[in-house]
Scaffold this motif. Structure first.
Motif, short mmCIF file in Angstrom:
data_model
loop_
_atom_site.label_atom_id
_atom_site.label_comp_id
_atom_site.label_asym_id
_atom_site.label_seq_id
_atom_site.Cartn_x
_atom_site.Cartn_y
_atom_site.Cartn_z
N TYR A 174 9.88 10.08 -19.46
CA TYR A 174 8.80 10.09 -20.46
C TYR A 174 8.05 8.76 -20.58
CZ TYR A 174 10.65 14.59 -21.77
OH TYR A 174 11.04 15.91 -21.73
N GLY A 175 8.35 7.83 -19.68
CA GLY A 175 7.62 6.56 -19.71
C GLY A 175 6.12 6.75 -19.52
N ALA A 176 5.74 7.72 -18.69
CA ALA A 176 4.31 7.96 -18.44
C ALA A 176 3.58 8.41 -19.70
CB ALA A 176 4.16 9.01 -17.34
N HIS A 177 4.32 8.87 -20.70
CA HIS A 177 3.72 9.30 -21.96
C HIS A 177 3.77 8.20 -23.02
CE1 HIS A 177 3.50 13.52 -20.65
NE2 HIS A 177 4.67 13.30 -20.08
N GLY A 178 4.15 7.00 -22.59
CA GLY A 178 4.22 5.89 -23.53
C GLY A 178 5.45 5.91 -24.41
N ILE A 179 6.44 6.73 -24.05
CA ILE A 179 7.68 6.82 -24.83
C ILE A 179 8.72 5.92 -24.18
CG2 ILE A 179 9.53 8.32 -25.63
CD1 ILE A 179 7.48 10.62 -25.64
N ARG A 180 9.15 4.92 -24.93
CA ARG A 180 10.16 3.98 -24.45
C ARG A 180 11.55 4.44 -24.90
NH1 ARG A 180 10.12 -0.60 -26.78
NH2 ARG A 180 8.69 -0.22 -28.51
N SER A 181 12.55 4.08 -24.12
CA SER A 181 13.92 4.48 -24.44
C SER A 181 14.86 3.34 -24.09
CB SER A 181 14.31 5.74 -23.65
OG SER A 181 15.64 6.12 -23.95
N ASN A 182 15.62 2.90 -25.09
CA ASN A 182 16.54 1.77 -24.91
C ASN A 182 17.85 2.04 -25.64
OD1 ASN A 182 14.71 -0.20 -23.50
ND2 ASN A 182 13.53 0.07 -25.38
N VAL A 204 23.27 -5.68 -35.55
CA VAL A 204 22.90 -4.51 -34.75
C VAL A 204 21.50 -4.02 -35.16
CG1 VAL A 204 23.56 -2.19 -34.03
CG2 VAL A 204 25.33 -3.87 -34.59
N ALA A 205 21.24 -4.02 -36.46
CA ALA A 205 19.92 -3.61 -36.94
C ALA A 205 18.82 -4.48 -36.34
CB ALA A 205 19.88 -3.67 -38.46
N GLN A 206 19.09 -5.78 -36.22
CA GLN A 206 18.11 -6.69 -35.62
C GLN A 206 17.82 -6.32 -34.17
OE1 GLN A 206 16.19 -9.07 -36.73
NE2 GLN A 206 16.98 -9.43 -38.80
N ALA A 207 18.85 -5.88 -33.47
CA ALA A 207 18.66 -5.47 -32.07
C ALA A 207 17.79 -4.23 -31.98
CB ALA A 207 20.02 -5.22 -31.41
N PHE A 208 18.03 -3.27 -32.89
CA PHE A 208 17.18 -2.08 -32.91
C PHE A 208 15.73 -2.45 -33.23
CE2 PHE A 208 21.12 0.61 -33.83
CZ PHE A 208 21.07 1.28 -32.60
N ASP A 249 16.26 -0.36 -21.15
CA ASP A 249 17.05 -1.57 -21.34
C ASP A 249 18.31 -1.27 -22.14
OD1 ASP A 249 17.52 -4.39 -21.20
OD2 ASP A 249 16.89 -4.55 -23.29
N VAL A 250 19.31 -2.12 -21.98
CA VAL A 250 20.53 -2.06 -22.77
C VAL A 250 20.77 -3.46 -23.35
CG1 VAL A 250 22.99 -1.57 -22.82
CG2 VAL A 250 21.50 -0.30 -21.26
N THR A 251 20.86 -3.55 -24.65
CA THR A 251 21.12 -4.83 -25.32
C THR A 251 22.52 -4.82 -25.89
OG1 THR A 251 18.81 -5.22 -25.88
CG2 THR A 251 20.45 -6.33 -27.23
N THR A 252 23.28 -5.84 -25.55
CA THR A 252 24.65 -5.94 -26.02
C THR A 252 24.71 -6.80 -27.27
OG1 THR A 252 25.49 -5.74 -23.77
CG2 THR A 252 26.97 -6.67 -25.41
N VAL A 253 25.34 -6.28 -28.31
CA VAL A 253 25.50 -7.01 -29.57
C VAL A 253 26.98 -7.06 -29.87
CG1 VAL A 253 24.79 -7.17 -31.99
CG2 VAL A 253 23.28 -6.04 -30.34
N ASP A 254 27.63 -8.08 -29.32
CA ASP A 254 29.08 -8.15 -29.48
C ASP A 254 29.59 -9.59 -29.57
OD1 ASP A 254 28.80 -9.04 -26.91
OD2 ASP A 254 29.85 -7.35 -25.96
N GLY A 255 28.69 -10.55 -29.69
CA GLY A 255 29.12 -11.95 -29.75
C GLY A 255 29.49 -12.53 -28.41
N ILE A 265 32.17 -10.83 -21.61
CA ILE A 265 31.80 -10.81 -20.20
C ILE A 265 32.15 -9.48 -19.55
CG2 ILE A 265 32.30 -11.79 -17.92
CD1 ILE A 265 30.38 -13.45 -19.61
N ALA A 266 33.25 -8.89 -19.97
CA ALA A 266 33.67 -7.62 -19.36
C ALA A 266 32.71 -6.49 -19.69
CB ALA A 266 35.08 -7.26 -19.85
N ALA A 267 31.91 -6.66 -20.77
CA ALA A 267 30.95 -5.62 -21.16
C ALA A 267 29.54 -5.96 -20.74
CB ALA A 267 31.00 -5.39 -22.67
N ALA A 268 29.34 -7.11 -20.07
CA ALA A 268 28.00 -7.52 -19.66
C ALA A 268 27.55 -6.65 -18.49
CB ALA A 268 28.00 -8.99 -19.26
N LEU A 269 26.30 -6.19 -18.55
CA LEU A 269 25.80 -5.28 -17.52
C LEU A 269 25.31 -6.03 -16.30
CD1 LEU A 269 23.92 -2.71 -19.75
CD2 LEU A 269 26.08 -2.42 -18.58
N ARG A 270 24.82 -7.22 -16.49
CA ARG A 270 24.28 -7.97 -15.34
C ARG A 270 24.80 -9.40 -15.37
NH1 ARG A 270 17.88 -6.21 -15.76
NH2 ARG A 270 18.19 -3.99 -15.40
#
Length: 684
Positions: A600-608, A654-658, A670-676, A679-684
Motif C-alpha cells: 500500500y505504499g503506492a497509495h501513500g499508506i505507511r506501515s511501521n 513507547v508512545a514517543q516512538a509511535f 521500518d522497525v524501531t526498537t524501544v528497549d534501552g 544487542i540480541a534484539a537489534a535488527l541491523r
C-alpha cells in the motif's frame, strides 16, 4: 420566541455577584446576555454582543464613566463579568467627531482606554454601542430578522414588518463607519426602540436590562409572526434515487476530498461532523438547494465559519456509489476554483497584502441525508454544522416571504479578510497532528493510554478501543481533545468493523492506526496445547490484521494516505524462554507490517512497527515481572533495567516512538526498537 426573563433568577444572580464586588448593572448585563446567548436562533459561537453604560474604578482608585461591552472570544451563553471589559466612555464618544478611523486605530483606541489592561479586546462594534445613548444595548443575528433583511427590497420590507418603531441602517461593514451611520439613524428619530441592520441583524436598547431584552424578544417575534402569516408555499423537491447511500458511505470520500493538499503526499486534513434531522433533510431536498448554497451566507459574520457559503452535492445513488467519489471531488474542485476567483478578483482591488485562506468548503449539503460540517478540529466542524442549521432557518424564512438575497460576495470579502482576522490567523499555528484521527487498540492499557494522550496533545482526535468500555471511556477523558472510548472485542471481526465505523461517524474517518493490543501466554512451545496457541494468534496476529484491513479500507476511500503502526515486541526478533506462544504471532505481525508497507505504499499508506521490551503494563504485570526475572535468574530491578543504558523503559517512551513514526512522512517498512538497548534484539 419565548421571553425567558425571570425576576427571581435575575435577583439571585445580582446577589451572588454582589458578594464578589460586581455591580448590579454589570450583573444584570451578564444575566440578559446569557439569555440571548443561550438561544441559537439569536447568536452562535461568539456572535452578537451586548453592553451597558455604568461606572468603574481604575487601578489607582479614580472612577470613570465606562462602557462594559462584550469582549472578543467570549460566548454570550456562558459569559462572566470579565467577558464584558470596561472601556472609558469619554474617549469613545470623542471619536465620533473624527472623519475616519482605521480598524487598527479603532482597536488601539479601545485598548488604550480599558480600565483593566489585561482585558480581552472589546467587540468590533464597541463604538456603535457607545454612540447610542441608552444604558443597555443588545445586538443579535436573529434568523428571523435575517429572513427580512436578506432581500433585494429589505428596506421596504422592514418598514412593512416593523413600521416606525425600528430604524433601518443600510449595510456597512462593522466598525467606525457603521457606528456613525447607526447613530445618525437613531438621532434622526430618537423614538425608535431599535435598529435593523441590512444583511446583518438587529440592535435593541433600553434604560434597563429588562427593557432592552424585552424589546429584542418582541421584535424577533414580530419578524417570526410575519413570516408565519405571509409565508408562501415551499419550493419543488428534488427527485431522489430509489436507494440512497448512507452518510457512512460518503464520509471518508468527502473528508478526503476537502483535505488541503500541500504537495508530495502531504495534506492538511479536516474533521467532519455529520448532522441530520427531519427539518434539515426537508430543506436540503429542495430542487433549488444548489442555487441557495451559491448565493452565500445569511449574515457576514458566518464567513469566518463557512466561508462564502455551503457546497451542495447531488443525492448519492447507492447503485452508483462507486462513481460518487469522482462526483464529490468535481464539486470540491469547482468550489475551490470559485473561491480562488473570489479571492483574486477582490484582492486585486487594492494594495493591501493578504494571505488567501484555504479554498475548501466548511459545510456540505447532501440531499436525502443531511449535512457535513468540516473543520480542522471537531469543535470547528461542529460549529460549522451549528451554523448550517441556522443558515437553513434563515434561508427558509427569507424564501417564505420573498427571495433570499444575502450580502454580495464582493461586500463579504472585506469582512472575511478583515486585517485583524488576518493577524489572528497568522499567529494561529496548528499542532503537528491537527485534523487527524488516530485509532488505538488496547487503548486503556499503559502503552495505549500513553500513546492516545500523546497523540491528542499533538492535535489528533483519538478513538480508544479496549475490551473494557468503562476503562476506554476513562482513557479518552484523560487523553482529552474530544477523544472517544469504545468497548470492543478486537478478536471479533464484526466488533472491530463497528469500532472503525464509529470513528467515521464521529470524526469522518481514520488517518492513523496504532495496533497495540496484545496478551502473553507462558510455556515451552513443545508443551503448549493448540487452543492456547490459536488463542494467542487470534489476539496477537489476526486482530492486528483485522485492524489494518479496516484502517486501509477507510484510508483508500479518503485518498490522503495514512499510517499503520504495530506494537510487535522484541519477542518478534529475540524470543525469550517459554514465551513462544506470544513471540511467534508477534513475529508474524512484524512481517505483516512490512507486507502492508509493500502493498500500500503506492497509495501513500505507511506501515511501521515498534519493538518494545519490558514495559510495565497490563501485559507485563508485577506477577509477570517476578516470573520473567526468576526465569532469567536476576532481580526484578535488574530485569526491568537489563539493557545497555541500564534504565527502565516506560510506556511514555513507547508512545514517543509511535509519535515519531506518525510524523516521519518519508519512513515506511521500518522497525524501531524501544528497549534501552539489547544487542540480541537489534535488527541491523
Amino acid at each position: 420566541m419565548k421571553n425567558l426573563w425571570n425576576d427571581g433568577d435575575a435577583e439571585k444572580l445580582v446577589a451572588d455577584y454582589a458578594e464578589r464586588g460586581v455591580s448590579r448593572d454589570l450583573a444584570l448585563r451578564v444575566y440578559t446576555t446569557r439569555l440571548l446567548g443561550g438561544e441559537p436562533r439569536l447568536v452562535l459561537h461568539g456572535g452578537g454582543n451586548t453592553s451597558c453604560k455604568t461606572k468603574a474604578t481604575d487601578l489607582v482608585g479614580d472612577e470613570w464613566d465606562v462602557l462594559c461591552v462584550k469582549g472578543s472570544g467570549w460566548d454570550m451563553g456562558v459569559i462572566e463579568p470579565q467577558g464584558l471589559p470596561a472601556v472609558k466612555l469619554g474617549a469613545l464618544l470623542k471619536a465620533r467627531s473624527l472623519k475616519k478611523l482605521s480598524d487598527e486605530d479603532m482597536v488601539a483606541l479601545q485598548r488604550a482606554n480599558l480600565i483593566d489592561p489585561s482585558s480581552p479586546n472589546p467587540s468590533v462594534e464597541t463604538l456603535l454601542h457607545a454612540f447610542l445613548p441608552h444604558k443597555f444595548v443588545d445586538h443579535t443575528h436573529s434568523t428571523a430578522i435575517l429572513a427580512i433583511v436578506d432581500q433585494d427590497d429589505s428596506e421596504a420590507l422592514s418598514e412593512k414588518v416593523f413600521g416606525s418603531k425600528m430604524g433601518y441602517v443600510p449595510y456597512i461593514m462593522p466598525g467606525f463607519d457603521l457606528a456613525k451611520a447607526a447613530a445618525d439613524v437613531f438621532e434622526a428619530d430618537p423614538t425608535v426602540e431599535g435598529l435593523i441592520l441590512d444583511k446583518h441583524g438587529i440592535f435593541t436598547f433600553g434604560d434597563d436590562a429588562k427593557q432592552a431584552y424585552d424589546r429584542m424578544i418582541h421584535y424577533v417575534n414580530v419578524a417570526e409572526d410575519f413570516i408565519g402569516r405571509h409565508g408562501k408555499p415551499r419550493t419543488e423537491k428534488a427527485v431522489l434515487p430509489a436507494r440512497l447511500a448512507t452518510a457512512a458511505d460518503l464520509a471518508p470520500m468527502l473528508r478526503g476530498a476537502v483535505a488541503v493538499a500541500r504537495g508530495e503526499g502531504r495534506f492538511d486534513r479536516m474533521i467532519s461532523d455529520f448532522r441530520t434531522s427531519d427539518a434539515i433533510v426537508d430543506f436540503i431536498n429542495s430542487a433549488r438547494i444548489a442555487d441557495y448554497a451559491g448565493r452565500g451566507v445569511s449574515t457576514p459574520d458566518l464567513s469566518i465559519r463557512i466561508k462564502t457559503g455551503p457546497m451542495a452535492l447531488p443525492a448519492p445513488d447507492l447503485a452508483k456509489i462507486g462513481d460518487y467519489k469522482s462526483v464529490i471531488r468535481s464539486h470540491v474542485e469547482a468550489f475551490a476554483k470559485d473561491y480562488r476567483a473570489y479571492f483574486e478578483s477582490n484582492d486585486g482591488l487594492d494594495d493591501i497584502k493578504r494571505t488567501m485562506l484555504d479554498p475548501m468548503p466548511r459545510l456540505t449539503l447532501v440531499p436525502g441525508l443531511g449535512m457535513f460540517g468540516h473543520g480542522r478540529t471537531l469543535k470547528d466542524a461542529r460549529i460549522a454544522s451549528d451554523v448550517g442549521e441556522m443558515w437553513i432557518e434563515a434561508v427558509r424564512g427569507a424564501e417564505a416571504v420573498g427571495d433570499f438575497r444575502p450580502l454580495s460576495k464582493a461586500d463579504l470579502f472585506p469582512l472575511e479578510y478583515w486585517s485583524l482576522e488576518q493577524a489572528k490567523l497568522a499567529s494561529n499555528k496548528p499542532k503537528p497532528l491537527t485534523g487527524q484521527v488516530v485509532l488505538v487498540t488496547g487503548g486503556a492499557g499503559a502503552i495505549g493510554a500513553a500513546t492516545a494522550k500523546l497523540f491528542a496533545d499533538n492535535g489528533a482526535h483519538a478513538v480508544i478501543v479496549d475490551l473494557d468500555a468503562t476503562k476506554a471511556a476513562e482513557a479518552a477523558r484523560k487523553a482529552g481533545n474530544n477523544s472517544i472510548g469504545i468497548g470492543t472485542d478486537i478478536t471479533d471481526p464484526g466488533e472491530m468493523r463497528a469500532a472503525f465505523d464509529k470513528a467515521v461517524a464521529v470524526f469522518g474517518g481514520v488517518d492513523i492506526l496504532v495496533s497495540n493490543a496484545g496478551a502473553a501466554w507462558e510455556g515451552r512451545i513443545g508443551e503448549l496445547d493448540d487452543a492456547t496457541l490459536r488463542k494467542s494468534f487470534e489476539l496477537n496476529f489476526f486482530a492486528h490484521q483485522s485492524a489494518a484491513q479496516n484502517a486501509v479500507r477507510i484510508m483508500l476511500e479518503q485518498g490522503t494516505g495514512g499510517v499503520l503502526l504495530f506494537n510487535t515486541s522484541k519477542q518478534a526478533v529475540n524470543p525469550g524462554p517459554k514465551f513462544g506462544a506470544y513471540g511467534i504471532p508477534k513475529a508474524a505481525t512484524l512481517f505483516l507490517s512490512r507486507q502492508y508497507a509493500l502493498d500500500y505504499g503506492a497509495h501513500g499508506i505507511r506501515s511501521n512497527a515498534v519493538n518494545a521490551d519490558r514495559i510495565r503494563s497490563g501485559l507485563l504485570t508485577d506477577a509477570m515481572i517476578a516470573s520473567r526475572s526468576g526465569a532469567r535468574g536476576v532481580s526484578e530491578k535488574e530485569y526491568m533495567s537489563g539493557n545497555l543504558l541500564g534504565q527502565e523503559v516506560t510506556a511514555q517512551d513507547v508512545a514517543q516512538a509511535f509519535l515519531h513514526h506518525a510524523l516521519a512522512e518519508r519512513t515506511t517498512a521500518d522497525v524501531t526498537t524501544v528497549d534501552g538497548g539489547n544487542i540480541a534484539a537489534a535488527l541491523r
